[in-house]
Write an enzyme that holds these catalytic residues in place. Structure first.
Site, PDB file in Angstrom:
ATOM      1  N   ALA A 293       0.870  -1.198   0.000  1.00  0.00           N
ATOM      2  CA  ALA A 293       0.000   0.000   0.000  1.00  0.00           C
ATOM      3  C   ALA A 293       0.895   1.233   0.000  1.00  0.00           C
ATOM      4  CB  ALA A 293      -0.957   0.001   1.196  1.00  0.00           C
TER       5      ALA A 293
ATOM      6  N   GLU B 283      11.034   7.732   9.570  1.00  0.00           N
ATOM      7  CA  GLU B 283      11.001   8.287  10.929  1.00  0.00           C
ATOM      8  C   GLU B 283       9.577   8.504  11.431  1.00  0.00           C
ATOM      9  OE1 GLU B 283      13.503  11.730  10.560  1.00  0.00           O
ATOM     10  OE2 GLU B 283      15.333  10.527  10.768  1.00  0.00           O
TER      11      GLU B 283
ATOM     12  N   HIS C 187       3.097   4.592  -0.748  1.00  0.00           N
ATOM     13  CA  HIS C 187       2.807   5.997  -1.023  1.00  0.00           C
ATOM     14  C   HIS C 187       4.126   6.746  -1.148  1.00  0.00           C
ATOM     15  CE1 HIS C 187       3.811   6.388   3.186  1.00  0.00           C
ATOM     16  NE2 HIS C 187       2.848   5.546   3.514  1.00  0.00           N
TER      17      HIS C 187
ATOM     18  N   HIS D 227       7.043   5.869   1.197  1.00  0.00           N
ATOM     19  CA  HIS D 227       7.834   4.699   0.794  1.00  0.00           C
ATOM     20  C   HIS D 227       8.712   5.050  -0.407  1.00  0.00           C
ATOM     21  CE1 HIS D 227       4.176   2.689   2.596  1.00  0.00           C
ATOM     22  NE2 HIS D 227       5.143   2.084   3.265  1.00  0.00           N
TER      23      HIS D 227
END
Ligand code: PAF
Length: 293
Positions: free
Chosen positions: A43, A159, A45, A48
């Site tokens: 999934a 993070e 986005h 990533h």
């Protein structure tokens, strides 16, 4: 299991087994390539994408694992509802420069139940560790299996999952993995909401309500320098309590290295605020740094 379609990708290979993964990696290594790993649950986005791009810029080969790890979900509904978008994931990964996608089945990663216990108290017992018992044990189980299978030179984590990053760094230290852990900054939507795979589950109204989380954290950055830690905590708690459609699970002001709550700003050179909020049924996390070391 979500298999990817048979579509061919020009420069990217997709493998489903540890055997195939290691055959490809053996060739990469024989050519003297450094290997970076980006572990994901799919999934994907822009958050990533930023990890994959950075990995591809810093290593000759970029392995991305796509695996929704059941052992880190303490809530079966959350596991069931976790978004799965394999086709879109693959297109994004190829665009970002991934060379190898590892998309194993649950049986491949857990041929038998993993009985290992990872315990890094107090790092893994506060915040997420308190509200999601067993979560970090599951994260360490899968990340250690991925490290063993890929044996990367570097591994990249966001993070946004601030506590996860600290726990993984500690696991690497204690288990003597020769892997450099690279933490990458939170990526936000243009309006400030931290990117998350879970955002896809928000209705239009919830998406609007969720905005208050990052807004409050940013406002608290301005508030904090002239107020105590306790006042800053209350500022955030009150703002979320007064916001429609949100329910605060916790907001903690912690030392960014030990993750222990701080009593005043002077007791640390690294102060971070970590928040978890339910927006409807969707659990969202975010964090903000008040003091950088
Ligand atoms: O951050 C995540 O997406 C997951 O916790 C990770 C690190 C891929 C392990 O399943």
């Amino acid at each position: 299991m979500h298999r990817f379609s048979k579509r061919n990708y020009y420069s990217m290979k997709i493998v489903y087994t540890i055997g195939d993964l290691q055959s490809h990696l053996a060739v990469c290594r024989a050519q003297g390539n450094r290997v970076g790993l980006v572990p994901t649950m799919g999934a994907l986005h822009e958050g990533h994408a930023s990890l994959v791009r950075r990995c591809a810029a810093e290593n000759e080969k970029t392995v991305v694992s796509v695996f929704v790890n059941p052992t880190q979900f303490n809530d079966p509904t959350d596991l069931e509802k976790y978004p799965r978008t394999p086709e879109a994931d693959n297109s994004l990964l190829e665009r970002c420069g991934a060379t190898l996608v590892f998309a194993p089945s649950v049986a491949e990663m857990y041929p038998e139940p993993d009985k290992r216990q990872f315990s890094y108290a107090p790092l893994d017992t506060v915040m997420e560790g308190k509200y999601r018992p067993g979560h970090f044990n599951g994260v360490c189980q899968i990340v250690s299996k991925l490290f063993d299978a890929v044996q990367p030179d570097r591994a990249y984590f966001g993070e946004k999952d601030f506590q996860q990053l600290a726990v993984i760094r500690e696991m690497v230290r204690r288990m003597h993995y020769p892997i450099e852990i690279v933490g990458c900054p939170i990526v936000r939507e243009p309006d400030g909401l931290a990117m998350s795979s879970r955002n896809a589950r928000l209705s239009a109204e919830e998406r609007q309500n969720a905005l208050k989380i990052s807004q409050t954290l940013f406002e608290s950055l301005t508030f904090a320098p002239s107020h105590t830690v306790a006042e800053t905590r209350r500022f955030v708690e009150d703002a979320i309590a007064g916001a429609p459609g949100l329910r605060l699970e916790y907001f903690e002001l912690v030392d960014g290295d030990t993750l222990q709550p701080i009593a005043d700003w002077q007791c640390t050179s690294h102060a971070v605020g970590c928040i978890t909020v339910f927006c409807g049924a969707v659990r969202l996390i975010d964090n903000i740094t008040y003091k950088k070391p």
